[in-house]
Design a protein around this motif. Structure first.
Motif, PDB file in Angstrom:
ATOM      1  N   VAL A 172       0.842  -1.202   0.000  1.00 54.44           N
ATOM      2  CA  VAL A 172       0.000   0.000   0.000  1.00 54.44           C
ATOM      3  C   VAL A 172       0.873   1.247   0.000  1.00 54.44           C
ATOM      4  CG1 VAL A 172      -1.682   1.335   1.323  1.00 54.44           C
ATOM      5  CG2 VAL A 172      -1.940  -1.138   1.116  1.00 54.44           C
ATOM      6  N   ALA A 173       1.941   1.224   0.789  1.00 55.87           N
ATOM      7  CA  ALA A 173       2.833   2.382   0.870  1.00 55.87           C
ATOM      8  C   ALA A 173       3.476   2.676  -0.490  1.00 55.87           C
ATOM      9  CB  ALA A 173       3.903   2.130   1.922  1.00 55.87           C
ATOM     10  N   ARG A 174       3.882   1.641  -1.213  1.00 54.87           N
ATOM     11  CA  ARG A 174       4.494   1.857  -2.533  1.00 54.87           C
ATOM     12  C   ARG A 174       3.467   2.437  -3.514  1.00 54.87           C
ATOM     13  NH1 ARG A 174       7.112  -3.306  -1.455  1.00 54.87           N
ATOM     14  NH2 ARG A 174       9.317  -2.946  -0.968  1.00 54.87           N
ATOM     15  N   ARG A 175       2.220   1.958  -3.430  1.00 56.42           N
ATOM     16  CA  ARG A 175       1.187   2.492  -4.310  1.00 56.42           C
ATOM     17  C   ARG A 175       0.932   3.971  -4.008  1.00 56.42           C
ATOM     18  NH1 ARG A 175      -4.081   2.458  -3.131  1.00 56.42           N
ATOM     19  NH2 ARG A 175      -3.903   0.702  -1.689  1.00 56.42           N
ATOM     20  N   LEU A 176       0.863   4.316  -2.708  1.00 58.16           N
ATOM     21  CA  LEU A 176       0.675   5.717  -2.330  1.00 58.16           C
ATOM     22  C   LEU A 176       1.841   6.578  -2.803  1.00 58.16           C
ATOM     23  CD1 LEU A 176      -0.687   5.261   1.309  1.00 58.16           C
ATOM     24  CD2 LEU A 176      -1.995   6.016  -0.675  1.00 58.16           C
ATOM     25  N   LEU A 177       3.050   6.036  -2.684  1.00 64.10           N
ATOM     26  CA  LEU A 177       4.261   6.760  -3.089  1.00 64.10           C
ATOM     27  C   LEU A 177       4.156   7.142  -4.565  1.00 64.10           C
ATOM     28  CD1 LEU A 177       7.123   7.301  -1.636  1.00 64.10           C
ATOM     29  CD2 LEU A 177       7.940   5.466  -3.103  1.00 64.10           C
ATOM     30  N   ARG A 178       3.711   6.212  -5.363  1.00 62.27           N
ATOM     31  CA  ARG A 178       3.600   6.431  -6.807  1.00 62.27           C
ATOM     32  C   ARG A 178       2.486   7.434  -7.114  1.00 62.27           C
ATOM     33  NH1 ARG A 178       3.460   1.639  -7.694  1.00 62.27           N
ATOM     34  NH2 ARG A 178       1.204   1.258  -7.870  1.00 62.27           N
ATOM     35  N   GLN A 179       1.342   7.290  -6.454  1.00 64.27           N
ATOM     36  CA  GLN A 179       0.224   8.191  -6.724  1.00 64.27           C
ATOM     37  C   GLN A 179       0.545   9.632  -6.344  1.00 64.27           C
ATOM     38  OE1 GLN A 179      -2.594   6.017  -4.375  1.00 64.27           O
ATOM     39  NE2 GLN A 179      -3.590   5.074  -6.154  1.00 64.27           N
ATOM     40  N   ILE A 180       1.252   9.807  -5.229  1.00 67.68           N
ATOM     41  CA  ILE A 180       1.610  11.164  -4.802  1.00 67.68           C
ATOM     42  C   ILE A 180       2.620  11.789  -5.747  1.00 67.68           C
ATOM     43  CG2 ILE A 180       2.739  12.473  -2.963  1.00 67.68           C
ATOM     44  CD1 ILE A 180       1.559  10.325  -1.025  1.00 67.68           C
ATOM     45  N   ALA A 181       3.595  10.996  -6.193  1.00 70.12           N
ATOM     46  CA  ALA A 181       4.628  11.525  -7.091  1.00 70.12           C
ATOM     47  C   ALA A 181       4.041  11.921  -8.436  1.00 70.12           C
ATOM     48  CB  ALA A 181       5.734  10.488  -7.275  1.00 70.12           C
TER      49      ALA A 181
ATOM     50  N   GLU B 119      18.206   7.190   2.293  1.00 67.77           N
ATOM     51  CA  GLU B 119      18.489   6.360   1.114  1.00 67.77           C
ATOM     52  C   GLU B 119      18.126   7.067  -0.190  1.00 67.77           C
ATOM     53  OE1 GLU B 119      16.399   2.762   1.791  1.00 67.77           O
ATOM     54  OE2 GLU B 119      17.778   2.030   3.340  1.00 67.77           O
ATOM     55  N   GLY B 120      17.724   8.338  -0.113  1.00 69.23           N
ATOM     56  CA  GLY B 120      17.504   9.096  -1.332  1.00 69.23           C
ATOM     57  C   GLY B 120      16.132   9.707  -1.486  1.00 69.23           C
ATOM     58  N   ARG B 121      15.223   9.534  -0.500  1.00 64.20           N
ATOM     59  CA  ARG B 121      13.865  10.068  -0.532  1.00 64.20           C
ATOM     60  C   ARG B 121      13.027   9.398  -1.621  1.00 64.20           C
ATOM     61  NH1 ARG B 121      17.132  14.548   0.427  1.00 64.20           N
ATOM     62  NH2 ARG B 121      16.761  15.564   2.427  1.00 64.20           N
ATOM     63  N   ASN B 122      11.718   9.739  -1.627  1.00 61.99           N
ATOM     64  CA  ASN B 122      10.775   9.165  -2.593  1.00 61.99           C
ATOM     65  C   ASN B 122      10.848   7.643  -2.593  1.00 61.99           C
ATOM     66  OD1 ASN B 122       8.771   9.110  -4.535  1.00 61.99           O
ATOM     67  ND2 ASN B 122      10.214   9.268  -6.247  1.00 61.99           N
ATOM     68  N   ARG B 123      10.837   7.073  -1.404  1.00 59.21           N
ATOM     69  CA  ARG B 123      10.899   5.621  -1.295  1.00 59.21           C
ATOM     70  C   ARG B 123      10.264   5.158   0.014  1.00 59.21           C
ATOM     71  NH1 ARG B 123      16.136   4.219  -2.859  1.00 59.21           N
ATOM     72  NH2 ARG B 123      16.117   6.225  -3.956  1.00 59.21           N
ATOM     73  N   VAL B 124      10.154   3.834   0.133  1.00 65.61           N
ATOM     74  CA  VAL B 124       9.554   3.199   1.305  1.00 65.61           C
ATOM     75  C   VAL B 124      10.632   2.414   2.039  1.00 65.61           C
ATOM     76  CG1 VAL B 124       7.860   1.488   2.109  1.00 65.61           C
ATOM     77  CG2 VAL B 124       7.279   3.029   0.214  1.00 65.61           C
ATOM     78  N   ALA B 125      10.638   2.519   3.379  1.00 65.21           N
ATOM     79  CA  ALA B 125      11.546   1.718   4.202  1.00 65.21           C
ATOM     80  C   ALA B 125      10.719   1.054   5.298  1.00 65.21           C
ATOM     81  CB  ALA B 125      12.645   2.588   4.814  1.00 65.21           C
ATOM     82  N   VAL B 126      11.182  -0.125   5.721  1.00 63.89           N
ATOM     83  CA  VAL B 126      10.444  -0.929   6.698  1.00 63.89           C
ATOM     84  C   VAL B 126      11.322  -1.173   7.911  1.00 63.89           C
ATOM     85  CG1 VAL B 126       9.225  -3.101   7.116  1.00 63.89           C
ATOM     86  CG2 VAL B 126       9.145  -2.047   4.848  1.00 63.89           C
ATOM     87  N   ARG B 127      10.723  -1.048   9.101  1.00 61.72           N
ATOM     88  CA  ARG B 127      11.388  -1.414  10.358  1.00 61.72           C
ATOM     89  C   ARG B 127      10.441  -2.328  11.122  1.00 61.72           C
ATOM     90  NH1 ARG B 127      15.723   1.674  12.567  1.00 61.72           N
ATOM     91  NH2 ARG B 127      17.026   2.252  10.797  1.00 61.72           N
ATOM     92  N   TRP B 128      10.951  -3.431  11.647  1.00 61.18           N
ATOM     93  CA  TRP B 128      10.118  -4.384  12.407  1.00 61.18           C
ATOM     94  C   TRP B 128      10.790  -4.712  13.729  1.00 61.18           C
ATOM     95  CZ3 TRP B 128       5.490  -5.810  13.079  1.00 61.18           C
ATOM     96  CH2 TRP B 128       5.179  -6.987  13.752  1.00 61.18           C
TER      97      TRP B 128
END
Length: 538
Positions: free
Chosen positions: A474-483, A529-538
């Motif tokens: 979902v986060a990657r899809r949102l990232l693309r739609q916002i960009a 890591e360069g912005r406009n991306r998704v990162a995960v922490r668990w």
């Protein structure tokens, strides 16, 4: 006061071989400080202490009830005068009840204060468990209980009665009307019991009490005695008087009120109604024409005005049947309005004479309250939930994850280089970016997801029932739609990107802050890591 050897005063903090040989428990209690001052070996065993010193150090104040304190407070002046008090006590040294007949007398402490010397005695009256429980209940009840002999002299009182009437020891002195007291004594000679409501003396004031009296036999002497139980009804009496006055004044003020009033008699017939009542229910007839109408029929004909017609009628029947003092209900009407209804039964001289309905239109108040609640939980710029709403929702989701093993994810979203957008294009254009991001979240998430603006250019999304893998997608899809979205600025259209941190709620999280810290760390990882991306922490 009992006489002990001269060495007894010094022996109260040391072992005394003679007293320790007694099988009878003997102890000295400091009433004012609520501490044990001395105990012989039998008393140490009774109180289940390992040593006398351990018993002396015990904090009795933490386990002492208010009823016990009142009882001991009554003892103190009596002991100081030299009175010897024989009464039954129940103790709970190890959590189990121990009942003992105690002889309490004065003991002069080292500093001259009065202490209580207690001798545990074998009782010639054996009480079973039910009797002991009844005795404890009488001691702890807020009802005032007093026992008098046949001539009206006080024998004993429970702590509630002692506190309210410490200096009045005669039956007649308890009543403001001495003639009434004499009549009661004479009545109890021929009848076993009676009840009444009377004005009674309580310390320095006078209060209305409900009084129950019965004739009984003193189990110790075999002579007649009188048991009197009382509870305060002053508030009820004042309310009854106020209702009587209100009824007499009703005709004078009723038409000046903006609330709808309907007064019914005990047969459910209309006594009086006002114009406001007719207006609320769209009744074209004048209030005077309603007089004498059967209110049961009126309720049936009016129920269509409400969203729950049968519930409207059922609630009326319930209130009228029980004749409660007062009740308030919120009624939702079919046309969108809200009414507050107050029900008041009318009693005059203890006789039921109908009831009063008060209807008030609170539609505007409800709308105002809803608007305040919305504003308190909503970000005014974007219309999304604010930080307060986020915290409340996150706590609920965290409890579900911890208690039920549910899944839940959290996104933290931050606009890249937002300060540069504000500095270059102005805050008005920056606000357009914030609103665009909010609209993208609002239209591209599930109904169960909660997007929030938590501060500045920072947004969070709570995703109940979402796995970490699905949240990442979902986060990657949102990232693309916002960009891909374009903001139509005054100078020229522009685009912006976001960095998104993804984490999940864990049952082991100690707090909401633990979840948000992981999401924040993941978001900053995406930035580094360069912005406009998704990162995960668990």
């Amino acid at each position: 006061m009992p006489s002990f050897p001269n060495t007894f005063q010094s022996a109260t903090r040391t072992h005394d071989p003679l007293l320790d040989r007694l099988q009878t428990p003997v102890w000295i209690f400091d009433i004012e400080q609520e501490r044990m001052h001395y105990a012989n070996a039998a008393a140490v065993r009774l109180w289940e202490a390992k040593t006398p010193q351990g018993l002396y150090a015990r904090d009795f104040s933490s386990t002492m009830s208010e009823a016990t304190r009142r009882r001991l407070a009554d003892y103190l002046p009596r002991l100081a005068k030299g009175e010897v008090i024989d009464e039954h006590w129940s103790f709970y040294p190890g959590g189990q009840a121990i009942s003992l007949h105690c002889r309490c007398s004065r003991f002069v402490m080292n500093d001259g204060r009065t202490g209580m010397l207690v001798e545990g005695l074998e009782s010639d009256i054996s009480l079973d468990a039910s009797s002991l429980r009844a005795l404890e209940a009488v001691r702890h009840t807020p009802m005032m209980v007093s026992v008098f002999d046949g001539q009206g002299c006080l024998l004993v009182r429970n702590p509630a009665a002692l506190e309210a009437r410490r200096d009045l020891t005669a039956f007649g002195a308890c009543f403001t009307d001495h003639d009434l007291a004499e009549q009661i004594l004479q009545q109890l000679e021929g009848e076993p019991r009676c009840s009444l409501e009377a004005i009674m003396r309580v310390n320095d004031s006078e209060r209305w009490h409900h009084v129950d009296l019965c004739r009984a036999t003193d189990p110790k002497t075999g002579q007649p005695m009188i048991v009197m139980g009382e509870f305060d009804i002053t508030s009820r009496k004042r309310l009854e008087t106020a209702q009587l006055v209100s009824k007499r004044q009703l005709e004078v003020v009723i038409e000046g009120l903006e609330v709808g009033l309907l007064l019914e008699d005990e047969s459910r017939r209309v006594i009086v109604a006002n114009q406001a009542f007719c207006d609320i229910f769209a009744i074209e007839a004048s209030p005077e024409t309603l007089v004498g109408m059967d209110c049961r029929e009126a309720a049936q004909s009016s129920k269509a005005h409400f969203t729950e017609p049968e519930g409207f009628v059922t609630r009326i029947e319930e209130l009228v049947g029980k004749k409660r003092r007062q009740a308030r209900d919120l009624l939702a009407m079919a046309d969108g309005r809200f009414l507050e209804r107050a029900y008041t039964p009318l009693f005059v001289a203890d006789q039921y004479h109908g009831h009063l309905w008060v209807y008030r239109d609170i539609t505007q108040e409800r709308r105002q309250e809803a608007d305040w609640a919305r504003k308190a939980s909503t970000d005014p710029l974007t219309g999304l939930a604010n930080r307060r709403s986020f915290d409340d929702s996150a706590r609920r989701v965290a409890r579900s994850v911890k208690d039920d093993g549910a899944l839940a994810a959290l996104l933290m979203i931050d606009i890249d280089r937002f300060k540069a957008i504000n500095d270059t294009l102005g805050h008005a254009e920056g606000d357009k970016g914030l609103r665009l991001l909010a609209d993208t979240l609002r239209h591209n998430l599930r109904e169960s997801d909660l997007p929030c603006r938590t501060g500045g250019e920072e947004f969070m999304v709570i995703m109940p029932g979402m796995s970490l893998e699905n949240a990442q997608a979902v986060a990657r899809r949102l990232l693309r739609q916002i960009a891909e979205a374009t903001i139509e600025a005054e100078a020229l259209p522009f685009h912006f990107t976001v960095s998104i941190g993804v984490t999940g709620f864990k049952p082991t999280d100690a707090s909401i802050e633990a979840v948000t810290r992981r999401a924040d760390a993941a978001m900053y990882q995406a930035k580094h890591e360069g912005r406009n991306r998704v990162a995960v922490r668990w």
